[in-house]
Design a protein around this motif. Structure first.
Motif, mmCIF file in Angstrom:
data_model
loop_
_atom_site.group_PDB
_atom_site.id
_atom_site.type_symbol
_atom_site.label_atom_id
_atom_site.label_comp_id
_atom_site.label_asym_id
_atom_site.label_seq_id
_atom_site.Cartn_x
_atom_site.Cartn_y
_atom_site.Cartn_z
ATOM 1 N N GLY A 276 0.869 -1.147 0.041
ATOM 2 C CA GLY A 276 -0.061 0.002 -0.124
ATOM 3 C C GLY A 276 0.903 1.270 -0.010
ATOM 4 O O GLY A 276 1.959 1.051 -0.025
ATOM 5 N N PRO A 277 0.252 2.263 -0.042
ATOM 6 C CA PRO A 277 1.241 3.689 0.105
ATOM 7 C C PRO A 277 1.853 3.965 1.423
ATOM 8 O O PRO A 277 1.555 3.494 2.450
ATOM 9 C CB PRO A 277 -0.068 4.769 -0.297
ATOM 10 N N ALA A 278 2.771 4.583 1.263
ATOM 11 C CA ALA A 278 3.468 4.966 2.513
ATOM 12 C C ALA A 278 3.659 6.655 2.534
ATOM 13 O O ALA A 278 3.591 7.163 1.629
ATOM 14 C CB ALA A 278 5.202 4.317 2.374
ATOM 15 N N ALA A 279 3.454 6.662 3.891
ATOM 16 C CA ALA A 279 3.372 8.594 4.129
ATOM 17 C C ALA A 279 4.940 8.905 4.672
ATOM 18 O O ALA A 279 5.412 8.258 5.614
ATOM 19 C CB ALA A 279 2.298 8.717 5.099
ATOM 20 N N ALA B 138 0.501 1.668 4.255
ATOM 21 C CA ALA B 138 1.175 0.392 4.523
ATOM 22 C C ALA B 138 2.271 0.868 5.580
ATOM 23 O O ALA B 138 3.025 0.013 6.246
ATOM 24 C CB ALA B 138 1.758 -0.202 3.351
ATOM 25 N N ALA B 139 2.763 2.090 5.223
ATOM 26 C CA ALA B 139 3.893 2.555 6.350
ATOM 27 C C ALA B 139 3.773 4.146 6.586
ATOM 28 O O ALA B 139 3.310 4.832 5.591
ATOM 29 C CB ALA B 139 5.174 2.070 5.835
ATOM 30 N N VAL B 140 4.432 4.411 7.460
ATOM 31 C CA VAL B 140 4.673 5.904 7.760
ATOM 32 C C VAL B 140 6.129 6.017 8.254
ATOM 33 O O VAL B 140 6.550 5.337 9.196
ATOM 34 C CB VAL B 140 3.783 6.625 8.864
ATOM 35 N N LYS C 244 -3.287 -3.092 7.983
ATOM 36 C CA LYS C 244 -2.822 -4.366 8.667
ATOM 37 C C LYS C 244 -1.138 -4.524 8.357
ATOM 38 O O LYS C 244 -0.862 -3.918 7.277
ATOM 39 C CB LYS C 244 -3.579 -5.635 8.272
ATOM 40 N N ASN C 245 -0.422 -4.789 9.518
ATOM 41 C CA ASN C 245 1.086 -5.106 9.255
ATOM 42 C C ASN C 245 1.432 -3.759 8.960
ATOM 43 O O ASN C 245 2.602 -3.761 8.483
ATOM 44 C CB ASN C 245 1.269 -6.031 8.350
ATOM 45 N N GLY C 246 1.155 -2.642 9.502
ATOM 46 C CA GLY C 246 1.467 -1.219 9.278
ATOM 47 C C GLY C 246 2.943 -1.361 9.933
ATOM 48 O O GLY C 246 3.260 -1.819 10.822
ATOM 49 N N ARG C 247 3.755 -0.136 9.204
ATOM 50 C CA ARG C 247 5.111 -0.022 9.557
ATOM 51 C C ARG C 247 5.182 1.554 9.838
ATOM 52 O O ARG C 247 4.822 2.245 9.244
ATOM 53 C CB ARG C 247 6.061 -0.459 8.507
ATOM 54 N N VAL C 248 5.698 1.697 11.223
ATOM 55 C CA VAL C 248 6.074 3.087 11.767
ATOM 56 C C VAL C 248 7.544 3.154 11.814
ATOM 57 O O VAL C 248 8.238 2.364 12.451
ATOM 58 C CB VAL C 248 5.398 3.365 13.103
ATOM 59 N N LEU D 120 10.799 -1.659 6.754
ATOM 60 C CA LEU D 120 9.638 -1.450 6.037
ATOM 61 C C LEU D 120 8.816 -2.734 5.615
ATOM 62 O O LEU D 120 7.748 -3.125 5.554
ATOM 63 C CB LEU D 120 9.809 -0.615 4.825
ATOM 64 N N SER D 121 9.751 -3.685 5.171
ATOM 65 C CA SER D 121 9.395 -4.903 4.933
ATOM 66 C C SER D 121 8.697 -6.057 5.692
ATOM 67 O O SER D 121 8.665 -5.851 6.882
ATOM 68 C CB SER D 121 10.538 -5.759 3.954
ATOM 69 N N SER D 122 8.254 -6.951 5.054
ATOM 70 C CA SER D 122 7.567 -8.092 5.872
ATOM 71 C C SER D 122 8.746 -8.838 6.464
ATOM 72 O O SER D 122 8.512 -9.857 7.343
ATOM 73 C CB SER D 122 6.642 -8.822 5.148
ATOM 74 N N ARG D 123 9.885 -8.743 6.151
ATOM 75 C CA ARG D 123 11.063 -9.419 6.717
ATOM 76 C C ARG D 123 11.292 -9.053 8.130
ATOM 77 O O ARG D 123 11.785 -9.898 8.793
ATOM 78 C CB ARG D 123 12.429 -9.029 5.989
#
Lengths: 427, 454
Positions: free
Chosen positions: B41-44, B82-84, B113-117, B180-183
C-alpha cells in the motif's frame, strides 16, 4: 591407449547397525538413498548429473531389481544419472569402485559413485519351492477345476518360508565353518585372533574420538557410531566367549567376538578425474591405482574359502612392480580375525608362496602397526556390500592425512573369491 | 508452527467468539515470499523541518514501486497506509516534538494491517546540547510506546542515522527497506544505528547475497536451519555446520537448499581451520559467518555445576572467539574477506537475564560484548559485526516448555505471539546484506517487543 588418473574425492557411509538393531525397519533402498544423499550434501552435488552410480546388495529382495537406480531417483542427484546393480558377494563394494574407476580411466565417464548396501534385518523371505511350484501351477490354471486341483496340493509344511542362507551352496558349510578349517590349517591361535579383535575395536574407537569419521560417516536413524563397536572390550572379556564354530572341538578358536556379526549398513565413494574434482573445487584424497580379483577352488578342498585375496595380491603386486612391504597402510577386511591372520601367514610361508603361488620366495611379513589402523570389520561390522566402500573411503583419507605413500586393500568374498586394490596418496 | 490461539481467533467462529469475549487476537503477520513487493500500500513520509533524511527515504520507497504521500499535520489519507516514515532527525528542541505528534498521529491512525512506523533520529550521543540530546532520546520512548499500541501486526522501529550518513541514501536503503518490509515482521520497538559505509550498487533486492559464501553454524534444525534457508533464498552459497551427531538432519537441510554440509563440533580446537578449508572448496573467500550454534544446560545458579557452566560458555561464546581468530587471519585461505560480515545469535536472556539460565545468559551477554568490541576492532577492514537477540521463537525447543510458561512467553509481547525461526533468519540476513555496510556493533532484538528482558 593412455588411461586417465582416477581419484577418490571422498566417501560417506551410515553407521553400521547390528542385525535386528537400529535399522530393523530400514530397507536396502532406504539406506542406500540416505548414504548417497549424505555424500551429495557433503560435496554439494545437488542436481548434479554423474556418469554413473554402481552399487549393489548381497541379500536383495526380488522387488529391488533396479535397487541402485531407484536409490538415485530417490536422492538429490540429477535424475539423469544412470545406475546399475552389481553383486560379487562381500567383494561387491570394492568391485563397484573398480568398475567406476575403469570407466573414468578409459574416458567413458568423468565421475561416478561406487556404493553398496546390505541388511540382514530386512532380508527377503521366499515361499519354499514346493509352495512356489503349486502357486505357479495355480497361476497358469485355466479352469476352476484345474485351480481347485492345484490348491489341493497345498500342505501345511509348505507354509514355512525359505530363508536366505549364510552357507556355501556347493559345500553346505557356513562361511565360519569354512574359515575354521582354514584357521586350523594355518594354526591360528585363539589368542592371536582375540588380540587382532581387540586392536580393531580400539583403533575404531580412537578414530571416532579424534573426529576421523566426521567427514566419512553421516548418522542415520539415531545411530551416530557403529553399533557393534565395543570401545571398552578387553582380552579378558574376549577370552570368556564360547566358540561359535567347530563347537564340539575343545581346540576351537573362533568366537562371536573374533568373527564379524551380521550387520546392516551402506557406504558410498565418489570417484572422478582430477579435472572434474578441480573444476568443482572438491578435495582429492587419493588415487585409485589398480585392482585385481582372484578365485580359488574351495569346493574340492584345494584351498580355503576365504583365501582368494592371498592369490590376488601377488598378481597385483607383480603388475605394479611392488613388493608387499611397499605399503604404508594395509586394509585387510576382517571377515574373521583368522581370515586376516591366515592370509598374512600364507604370505609369510615359503611353502605356500612357492608351491601354490608359484613365486620364487615368500612375500614376507608386514609391519603390523600399519594394519587396519582405524579399525575394520570386527569392530565396525560388515554389511556385506558396504564394506568395500567403507574401506576405500577410509584408506583414501588416511593417505590424504599422511600426505604420501600407498595402501593395499584386500577383501575376501563368498564363492572363494577375493578383490584387492591399491590406492596412492596424491601429490 | 503457528500457535493455536492465533489460528483459532483469525477465522470463522473462533474469530467471532474471540471478538465478543474480548480475547486477545494475535494478528497473522505478513511474511516475506520471494519477489514480494516492499509494501502492499502507500507510504506516508513526513519530517520535522526539512528533515535531512526524508528525501532519501522518499526516493528509496518510490524506487521500490510503492506510492509515497506527504505526511503533514493536516494530511488526510484516502487509502490505508502500509507505512509511515517520520524523519525527526532535525529536531533539537522539545517544542519541535509537537510537530511529530500532530503529524504522526493521523498517519498511524490511517495504517492498515501489518503497518510500519519508522522514526528517524540523530544519535543523541552526537549532540552536545542537553535539550537536543533529550529531544532525540525522546524518540525512543515515543517509538517504543507506539509499538506497544499498534494492533493488527503493526510494528514501530527507530533508525538512528549518524550525522555523517544523513545525506547518503545508499547507506539508508537496506536498513529502511528491512524495517518497512515483511522481513521484519517480528521486530518492533527496536532502535538501530546506521553509520557511514561503503555501499555497493544493489541491483536485485530479492537476492542481495547472490554469489556470496556464507557459513551457518548450528544449522541442522530449528533457527539455524531457517537461517540457512533464508541465506540460500537470498542467493548465497551456503555451508551448513553442525555437530557430527546431527549429521542426518544436517544433510537434509543441505540437500533441501543446495548447500554443503560440514559435520563439525564448533568447540573443536581446529574448528576455524576446518571451516576455512570447507570455504576454500566452494569459493576462495568467506563473505559471512553466522555464529548460531548454541546449547542450554538450565539450572538455578546455585545448583549449576562446573560442567553445565563450562560447556554452555564454551559452545555459545568461547568457540566464536576461537573461530573468529582463525577466520580473521588474512593469511588463512577461506578466511573472512575484508568487507565481510560476522553475525552472532545472542538472546533476550543475555539482555534481561533469565531464571535458571545464568550460564546461558552469561554466554549470550558475552556475545553482545564481543560484538560491540569486535565491530570497532574490525571497522578498518570494513567487516561488520552484529548480533540478533531472539525472544520467544516457536521451535521444537520452545514447544517443550510447559504450557503455562510457554503461553506467558508467547503472549507477553506487543504482537501477542511467538516469532517464527524465519524471523531470526531474516534479521541475520539483513545484517549480512552488502547494503548493511553502515550497520555494525548492533544488537537487534527479534522478540515482537517482548516485555521480558526489556
Amino acid at each position: 591407449m593412455t588411461t586417465r588418473d582416477v581419484v577418490i574425492v571422498g566417501g560417506n557411509r551410515i553407521p553400521f547397525a547390528r542385525s535386528g538393531g537400529k535399522y530393523l525397519k530400514a530397507s536396502n533402498q532406504d539406506m542406500l538413498t540416505a548414504t548417497i544423499d549424505g555424500l551429495v550434501a557433503r560435496f554439494g552435488l545437488q542436481g548434479e548429473r554423474l556418469g554413473e552410480v554402481a552399487a549393489g546388495a548381497v541379500i536383495k529382495h526380488a522387488r529391488d531389481f533396479n535397487l541402485t537406480r531407484e536409490a538415485v531417483l530417490g536422492s538429490h542427484l540429477a535424475p539423469q544419472t544412470p545406475a546399475y546393480d552389481v553383486q560379487q558377494a562381500c567383494g561387491t563394494g570394492l568391485e563397484t569402485a573398480i568398475l567406476v574407476a575403469n570407466k573414468i580411466a578409459l574416458g567413458q565417464i568423468e565421475a561416478g559413485i561406487a556404493a553398496g548396501t546390505d541388511t540382514t534385518s530386512d532380508a527377503p523371505l521366499a515361499v519354499n519351492d514346493d509352495l512356489r511350484r503349486t502357486l505357479m501351477e495355480l497361476n497358469y490354471a485355466k479352469t476352476p477345476q484345474q485351480r481347485l486341483k492345484a490348491l489341493t496340493k497345498v500342505r501345511p509344511n509348505q507354509l514355512a518360508p525359505e530363508q536366505p542362507q549364510n552357507s556355501e551352496p556347493r559345500t553346505g558349510l557356513s562361511m565360519g565353518e569354512h574359515m575354521a578349517l582354514t584357521a586350523k590349517e594355518w594354526g591360528i591361535t585363539r589368542e592371536a585372533q582375540d588380540e587382532l579383535t581387540l586392536r580393531s575395536h580400539q583403533n575404531l574407537a580412537a578414530a571416532y574420538d579424534r573426529g576421523f569419521f566426521d567427514d566419512l560417516v553421516t548418522p542415520y536413524l539415531g545411530l551416530t557410531r557403529d553399533q557393534n563397536l565395543r570401545a571398552d572390550t578387553s582380552l579378558e572379556k574376549l577370552a570368556k566367549l564360547k566358540p561359535a564354530y567347530d563347537k564340539g572341538n575343545p581346540d576351537a578358536t573362533m568366537t562371536a567376538g573374533n568373527s564379524t556379526p551380521l550387520t546392516d549398513g551402506a557406504s558410498a565413494v565418489l570417484l572422478s578425474t582430477r579435472e572434474w574434482a578441480a573444476e568443482r573445487n572438491l578435495p582429492v584424497l587419493a588415487r585409485f591405482v589398480d585392482a585385481e580379483t582372484a578365485a580359488v577352488d574351495y569346493v574340492n578342498g584345494e584351498e580355503g574359502l576365504l583365501m582368494a585375496p592371498a592369490y590376488a595380491v601377488p598378481r597385483l603386486l607383480a603388475r605394479n612392480g611392488l613388493s608387499l612391504q611397499d605399503f604404508d597402510y594395509y586394509e585387510i577386511h576382517e571377515a574373521f580375525a583368522s581370515t586376516v591372520l591366515s592370509t598374512l601367514a600364507a604370505w609369510e610361508s615359503e611353502e605356500f608362496c612357492k608351491g601354490r603361488l608359484g613365486l620364487d620366495a615368500p612375500l614376507g611379513s608386514i609391519d603390523r602397526s600399519r594394519l587396519n589402523v582405524n579399525g575394520s570389520s570386527l569392530a565396525a561390522g560388515h554389511p556385506f556390500a558396504a564394506t568395500g566402500g567403507r574401506i576405500v573411503a577410509s584408506l583414501a583419507k588416511q593417505l590424504h592425512e599422511k600426505g604420501s605413500g600407498r595402501g593395499l586393500i584386500s577383501i575376501c568374498a563368498a564363492g572363494g573369491q577375493g578383490v584387492v586394490a591399491i590406492l596412492e596418496a596424491t601429490k | 508452527m503457528t500457535d493455536t490461539l492465533t489460528k483459532l481467533t483469525n477465522q470463522g467462529l473462533g474469530k467471532t467468539v474471540a471478538v465478543r469475549l474480548g480475547l486477545p487476537r494475535p494478528a497473522l503477520l505478513r511474511r516475506y515470499a520471494e519477489g514480494q513487493d516492499l509494501l502492499d500500500g502507500p507510504a506516508a513520509v513526513g519530517s520535522i523541518g526539512d528533515g535531512p533524511v526524508a528525501a532519501s527515504a522518499t526516493a528509496i520507497i518510490a524506487a521500490s514501486g510503492a506510492n509515497v504521500v506527504a505526511a503533514t499535520a493536516d494530511s488526510t489519507y484516502a487509502d490505508k497506509l502500509a507505512a509511515v516514515v517520520y524523519d525527526a532527525s532535525g529536531a533539537r528542541t522539545l517544542d519541535q516534538l509537537e510537530a511529530l505528534r500532530a503529524t504522526l498521529g493521523p498517519a498511524v491512525k490511517a495504517l492498515g494491517k501489518n503497518g510500519r512506523v519508522i522514526v528517524i533520529g540523530t544519535p543523541p550521543a552526537e549532540l552536545d546540547d542537553p535539550e537536543a540530546a533529550a529531544t532525540q532520546q525522546a524518540l525512543e520512548g515515543i517509538t517504543r510506546s507506539i509499538g506497544k499500541e499498534l494492533r493488527a501486526g503493526g510494528t514501530a522501529n527507530l533508525l538512528w542515522v549518524a550525522g555523517e550518513a544523513q545525506g547518503d541514501s545508499a547507506v539508508l536503503a537496506a536498513p529502511l527497506r528491512f524495517f518497512l518490509s515483511s522481513r521484519s515482521a517480528y521486530v518492533s520497538g527496536q532502535p538501530v544505528l546506521v553509520r557511514e559505509g561503503e555501499i555497493p550498487d544493489v541491483d536485485d533486492w530479492h537476492h542481495p547475497l547472490a554469489g556470496e559464501v556464507a557459513v551457518i553454524t548450528g544449522a541442522a534444525r530449528g533457527i539455524g536451519a531457517e537461517i540457512a534457508k533464508v541465506f540460500a533464498r537470498a542467493g548465497a552459497k551456503v555451508i551448513v555446520v553442525d555437530i557430527p551427531a546431527a549429521g542426518e538432519s544436517l544433510a537434509k537441510v543441505a540437500n533441501g537448499i543446495g548447500a554443503t554440509a560440514l559435520q563439525l563440533d564448533v568447540t573443536a580446537a581446529d574448528a576455524g581451520e576446518r571451516i576455512a578449508a570447507a570455504v576454500a572448496q566452494v569459493g576462495d573467500r568467506l563473505d559471512v559467518i553466522v555464529h548460531n550454534a548454541g546449547i542450554t544446560r538450565d539450572k538455578m545458579f546455585v545448583n549449576t555445576d562446573e560442567s553445565r557452566w563450562g560447556s554452555v560458555l564454551d559452545v555459545n561464546l568461547q568457540s566464536q572467539l576461537r573461530m573468529n581468530k582463525v577466520l580473521l587471519d588474512p593469511s588463512v585461505a577461506g578466511g573472512l574477506r575484508d568487507g565481510g560480515r560476522i553475525v552472532s545469535v545472542a538472546s533476550i536472556s543475555g539482555i534481561g537475564g533469565n531464571r535458571g539460565q545464568s550460564n546461558y545468559a552469561a554466554s549470550k551477554a558475552g556475545v553482545i560484548g564481543l560484538v560491540r568490541s569486535l565491530s570497532q576492532e574490525l571497522a578498518d577492514r570494513r567487516i561488520t559485526v552484529n548480533a540478533v537477540a531472539p525472544g520467544f521463537i516457536e521451535t521444537e525447543m520452545t514447544a517443550k516448555i510447559p504450557l503455562a510458561t510457554r503461553e506467558v512467553g508467547r503472549r507477553l509481547n506487543s504482537l501477542l505471539q511467538g516469532g517464527q525461526p524465519v524471523d531470526v533468519g531474516e534479521a541475520i540476513a539483513f545484517f549480512a546484506e552488502p547494503g548493511s555496510a553502515g550497520v555494525t556493533g548492533q544488537v537487534l532484538r527479534v522478540c515482537g517487543q517482548s516485555q521480558l528482558g526489556a
